[in-house]
Design a protein around this motif. Structure first.
Motif, PDB file in Angstrom:
ATOM      1  N   UNK A  70      -6.561   7.767  -6.772  1.00 37.02           N
ATOM      2  CA  UNK A  70      -6.765   9.260  -6.556  1.00 37.02           C
ATOM      3  C   UNK A  70      -5.667  10.167  -6.401  1.00 37.02           C
ATOM      4  N   UNK A  71      -4.390   9.094  -6.261  1.00 38.59           N
ATOM      5  CA  UNK A  71      -3.027   9.421  -6.022  1.00 38.59           C
ATOM      6  C   UNK A  71      -2.209   9.287  -6.585  1.00 38.59           C
ATOM      7  N   UNK A  72      -2.662   9.047  -8.374  1.00 36.55           N
ATOM      8  CA  UNK A  72      -2.392   8.946  -9.741  1.00 36.55           C
ATOM      9  C   UNK A  72      -2.559  10.600  -9.891  1.00 36.55           C
ATOM     10  N   UNK A  83       4.792   9.655  -1.373  1.00 39.74           N
ATOM     11  CA  UNK A  83       3.514   9.609  -2.466  1.00 39.74           C
ATOM     12  C   UNK A  83       3.812   8.064  -3.248  1.00 39.74           C
ATOM     13  N   UNK A  84       4.226   6.932  -2.231  1.00 39.13           N
ATOM     14  CA  UNK A  84       4.426   5.830  -3.176  1.00 39.13           C
ATOM     15  C   UNK A  84       3.067   4.794  -2.502  1.00 39.13           C
ATOM     16  N   UNK A  85       2.966   4.599  -4.244  1.00 32.19           N
ATOM     17  CA  UNK A  85       1.813   3.534  -4.068  1.00 32.19           C
ATOM     18  C   UNK A  85       2.202   2.016  -3.822  1.00 32.19           C
ATOM     19  N   UNK A  86       4.000   1.249  -3.415  1.00 31.30           N
ATOM     20  CA  UNK A  86       3.659   0.124  -3.312  1.00 31.30           C
ATOM     21  C   UNK A  86       3.370  -0.159  -1.974  1.00 31.30           C
ATOM     22  N   UNK A  87       2.418   0.542  -0.774  1.00 24.74           N
ATOM     23  CA  UNK A  87       1.808  -0.468   0.553  1.00 24.74           C
ATOM     24  C   UNK A  87       0.715  -0.741  -0.260  1.00 24.74           C
ATOM     25  N   UNK A 110       3.938  -7.985  -8.891  1.00 24.13           N
ATOM     26  CA  UNK A 110       5.450  -7.480  -9.451  1.00 24.13           C
ATOM     27  C   UNK A 110       5.391  -5.903  -9.861  1.00 24.13           C
ATOM     28  N   UNK A 111       4.311  -5.281  -9.836  1.00 21.28           N
ATOM     29  CA  UNK A 111       4.077  -3.992  -9.812  1.00 21.28           C
ATOM     30  C   UNK A 111       4.842  -3.321  -8.482  1.00 21.28           C
ATOM     31  N   UNK A 120      10.422  -7.105   0.359  1.00 26.34           N
ATOM     32  CA  UNK A 120       8.960  -7.628   0.988  1.00 26.34           C
ATOM     33  C   UNK A 120       8.302  -8.417  -0.420  1.00 26.34           C
ATOM     34  N   UNK A 121       8.209  -7.161  -1.281  1.00 27.26           N
ATOM     35  CA  UNK A 121       7.298  -7.929  -2.726  1.00 27.26           C
ATOM     36  C   UNK A 121       8.231  -9.279  -3.747  1.00 27.26           C
ATOM     37  N   UNK A 122       9.335  -8.606  -3.441  1.00 23.01           N
ATOM     38  CA  UNK A 122      10.122 -10.170  -3.854  1.00 23.01           C
ATOM     39  C   UNK A 122       9.839 -11.371  -3.259  1.00 23.01           C
TER      40      UNK A 122
END
Length: 211
Positions: A70-72, A83-87, A110-111, A120-122
């Protein structure tokens, strides 16, 4: 009172239920809101979090993927609304990790390659590499990670120590943590993890000193 609230705002009633730890009722109310507005990003993301239970996380994953789709699909608003999908990517990584699907979790983590959640992702990526028995790859990733402050450096150290501990390399973990303690002698998490590493090596005097 509850009837009046439901008539006024199903979403508000859901938040009241959630605040009262009535999560099942809150999820049902959120789903009612979603039926009326199927592209509501806030509700979709809330459901992705509230639907987490014991594995498998089928429902939580479905809501998270729907949120991303939906975000995309929606145009970015003219306001400064983030509008960052990272979370959502990291949420999917945690769901997959909880299901012990470490390869899938690594793909989601990795996205997240930039932005405020990249650090945090790393850390999560390094931990997942350890789960996949790729301890040295995880350590190499952490070695190249730049800490912006002392707190982030501590997080890097604790993550590496966890990699070593899970690989049964308790002496290496102890050496790493004691070195870090020289820089931050009063850091409570470092003190605790050092004590735990010392216990594995039967250094009971160190355990007593740090706990």
């Amino acid at each position: 009172y509850e009837t009046l609230v439901r008539q006024h705002d199903d979403g508000r009633y859901a938040r009241l239920l959630a605040a009262d730890n009535q999560l099942d009722g809150a999820v049902r109310q959120m789903e009612i809101v979603l039926e009326k507005n199927p592209d509501n990003l806030e509700v979709l993301y809330a459901l992705s979090l509230m639907s987490v239970g014991t594995p498998p996380h089928t429902q939580a994953r479905a809501y998270t993927v729907r949120y991303l789709e939906t975000l995309a699909r929606q145009p970015k608003p003219s306001t400064d609304e983030p509008r960052d999908p990272a979370s959502a990517y990291l949420h999917l990584a945690r769901l997959a990790e909880d299901e012990r699907n470490y390869s899938e979790a690594l793909t989601w983590a990795r996205k997240v390659s930039a932005g405020p959640l990249a650090f945090t992702a790393r850390l999560q990526e390094a931990a997942l590499l350890g789960r996949l028995k790729r301890v040295e790859d995880g350590r190499k990733l952490l070695a190249g990670l730049r800490a912006n402050n002392d707190e982030e450096q501590v997080q890097i150290t604790l993550t590496e120590a966890a990699l070593l501990r899970d690989a049964q390399r308790h002496r290496d973990a102890y050496t790493l943590l004691t070195t870090a303690l020289k820089r931050s002698p009063d850091e409570p998490n470092l003190l605790y993890d050092t004590a735990m590493a010392a216990e594995r090596l039967n250094k009971l005097d160190v355990v007593e000193t740090h706990l």
